[in-house]
Design an enzyme around this catalytic site. Sequence first.
Site, PDB file in Angstrom:
ATOM      1  N   TYR A   1      23.160  17.860  -0.262  1.00  0.00           N
ATOM      2  CA  TYR A   1      22.958  16.407  -0.387  1.00  0.00           C
ATOM      3  C   TYR A   1      24.083  15.666   0.355  1.00  0.00           C
ATOM      4  CZ  TYR A   1      22.848  11.831  -2.743  1.00  0.00           C
ATOM      5  OH  TYR A   1      22.811  10.483  -3.021  1.00  0.00           O
TER       6      TYR A   1
ATOM      7  N   PRO B   1      28.944   4.212  -2.907  1.00  0.00           N
ATOM      8  CA  PRO B   1      29.100   3.833  -4.314  1.00  0.00           C
ATOM      9  C   PRO B   1      29.487   5.024  -5.183  1.00  0.00           C
ATOM     10  CG  PRO B   1      26.770   3.862  -3.703  1.00  0.00           C
ATOM     11  CD  PRO B   1      27.545   4.357  -2.508  1.00  0.00           C
TER      12      PRO B   1
ATOM     13  N   ASN C   1      29.572   6.830  -9.158  1.00  0.00           N
ATOM     14  CA  ASN C   1      28.452   7.126 -10.087  1.00  0.00           C
ATOM     15  C   ASN C   1      27.899   5.822 -10.653  1.00  0.00           C
ATOM     16  OD1 ASN C   1      29.904   9.501  -9.717  1.00  0.00           O
ATOM     17  ND2 ASN C   1      29.238  10.331 -11.665  1.00  0.00           N
TER      18      ASN C   1
ATOM     19  N   TRP D   1      27.395  18.884 -21.653  1.00  0.00           N
ATOM     20  CA  TRP D   1      27.612  20.009 -20.732  1.00  0.00           C
ATOM     21  C   TRP D   1      29.064  20.100 -20.253  1.00  0.00           C
ATOM     22  CZ3 TRP D   1      23.000  18.973 -16.853  1.00  0.00           C
ATOM     23  CH2 TRP D   1      21.797  19.151 -17.542  1.00  0.00           C
TER      24      TRP D   1
HETATM   25  P1  GDP Z   1      28.219  14.932 -10.673  1.00  0.00           P
HETATM   26  O1  GDP Z   1      29.013  13.679 -10.903  1.00  0.00           O
HETATM   27  O2  GDP Z   1      27.668  15.048  -9.301  1.00  0.00           O
HETATM   28  O3  GDP Z   1      28.986  16.156 -11.085  1.00  0.00           O
HETATM   29  O4  GDP Z   1      26.900  14.873 -11.572  1.00  0.00           O
HETATM   30  P2  GDP Z   1      26.531  14.644 -13.107  1.00  0.00           P
HETATM   31  O5  GDP Z   1      26.555  13.193 -13.439  1.00  0.00           O
HETATM   32  O6  GDP Z   1      25.233  15.351 -13.316  1.00  0.00           O
HETATM   33  O7  GDP Z   1      27.629  15.402 -13.974  1.00  0.00           O
HETATM   34  C1  GDP Z   1      28.914  14.882 -14.211  1.00  0.00           C
HETATM   35  C2  GDP Z   1      29.648  15.706 -15.265  1.00  0.00           C
HETATM   36  O8  GDP Z   1      29.069  15.456 -16.558  1.00  0.00           O
HETATM   37  C3  GDP Z   1      29.571  17.214 -15.053  1.00  0.00           C
HETATM   38  O9  GDP Z   1      30.810  17.776 -15.400  1.00  0.00           O
HETATM   39  C4  GDP Z   1      28.498  17.635 -16.072  1.00  0.00           C
HETATM   40  O10 GDP Z   1      28.615  18.984 -16.480  1.00  0.00           O
HETATM   41  C5  GDP Z   1      28.822  16.674 -17.212  1.00  0.00           C
HETATM   42  N1  GDP Z   1      27.738  16.506 -18.202  1.00  0.00           N
HETATM   43  C6  GDP Z   1      27.886  16.582 -19.553  1.00  0.00           C
HETATM   44  N2  GDP Z   1      26.711  16.445 -20.173  1.00  0.00           N
HETATM   45  C7  GDP Z   1      25.781  16.246 -19.215  1.00  0.00           C
HETATM   46  C8  GDP Z   1      24.369  16.030 -19.253  1.00  0.00           C
HETATM   47  O11 GDP Z   1      23.734  16.014 -20.310  1.00  0.00           O
HETATM   48  N3  GDP Z   1      23.747  15.841 -18.044  1.00  0.00           N
HETATM   49  C9  GDP Z   1      24.436  15.851 -16.857  1.00  0.00           C
HETATM   50  N4  GDP Z   1      23.761  15.639 -15.719  1.00  0.00           N
HETATM   51  N5  GDP Z   1      25.761  16.086 -16.798  1.00  0.00           N
HETATM   52  C10 GDP Z   1      26.437  16.283 -17.950  1.00  0.00           C
END
Ligand code: GDP
Length: 321
Positions: free
Chosen positions: A137, A164, A166, A203
């Site tokens: 990506y 941008p 998150n 997570w």
């Molecule tokens: P990133 O910013 O590209 O890493 O994407 P994400 O927003 O999916 O994840 C950000 C962080 O949040 C990572 O460390 C994930 O493991 C954590 N995380 C905790 N709980 C969740 C969940 O329920 N969904 C997602 N997508 N991420 C989670």
Amino acid sequence: MELDSKIYIAGHRGLVGSAIKRKLEEKGYWNLVYRTSQELDLTRREEVDEFFQKEKPDYVFLAAARVGGIIANNEFPADFIRDNLMIQTNVIDASHQFGVKKLLFLGSTCVYPKYAPQPMREESLLTGLLEPTNEPYAIAKIAGIKMCEAYNKQYGTDFISVMPTNLYGPYDNYDLHSSHVLPALIRKFHEAKVKGDEAVVVWGTGEPRREFLYSEDLADALLFLMNNYKSSELINIGTGKDMPISMLAEKVKETVGYNGKIVFDTKKPDGTPRKLVDVSRLRSMGWKAPTSLSEGLALAYNWFLENEADATLMANKRRGI
Ligand code: GDP
């Protein structure tokens, strides 16, 4: 942009595109054009050319992309690199071919190296290896940035690239499998509250740090940049503040009003350890994010409550259910 300029919003139904559309309408821009992906498939060049030939937009916000959270990026790397390369190549090149006055390309902060010095400055682009979970990506987004830069150099176009941080807000993806962390947590805490569950699973270790920008604030910054920024240099958009995922989880828990426990599933990936952008370039132009995380979380949770059925439907549609 003049109030009667013809403005094309690519991706007007998504988190970013819908915020841009609402902001433009609020400010009195009325000559907007947009198409759903069923009406116009941006991965198909002939369809894109036909659309530009017919509509001849003056300004383009390129917010159409295949996006997703850490697991979706990991599972569908080919879709992420292919669709994004095709969409952006078609729209950027057609914008040049059909005389668009200015185009704004939306990148992402994952274009910066995994271990870029924090906060991440625009100059860190291409100075190190990327985070593997979203490398395909990010490579597509880097290609888009370089394409805008190259077109400006060779053809004298006015194409700008913004990064941008998150994002969250209305029309976000609430599918637990493919969403980003903030909407996922809103949904998880809400459902746990309704069902009376004892704990919510978050997570990873909870240690990675992330920065969160409300989508309405992003749209405000995008209009500001469309009207005031002219450069091939990319520009970051964020709040300048980040926090560990564990703290985000506490804040979402509080916003939702859930009383149970939080447990961390360390078998799930953490991803990049920290992702905070340096916003001094944007600040020096006089723009600062107006919405605090607490305000934004309350607004996002309200939207979710009012649109829970739609959010679930949209989530199921993404998964083909
Ligand atoms: P990133 O910013 O590209 O890493 O994407 P994400 O927003 O999916 O994840 C950000 C962080 O949040 C990572 O460390 C994930 O493991 C954590 N995380 C905790 N709980 C969740 C969940 O329920 N969904 C997602 N997508 N991420 C989670």
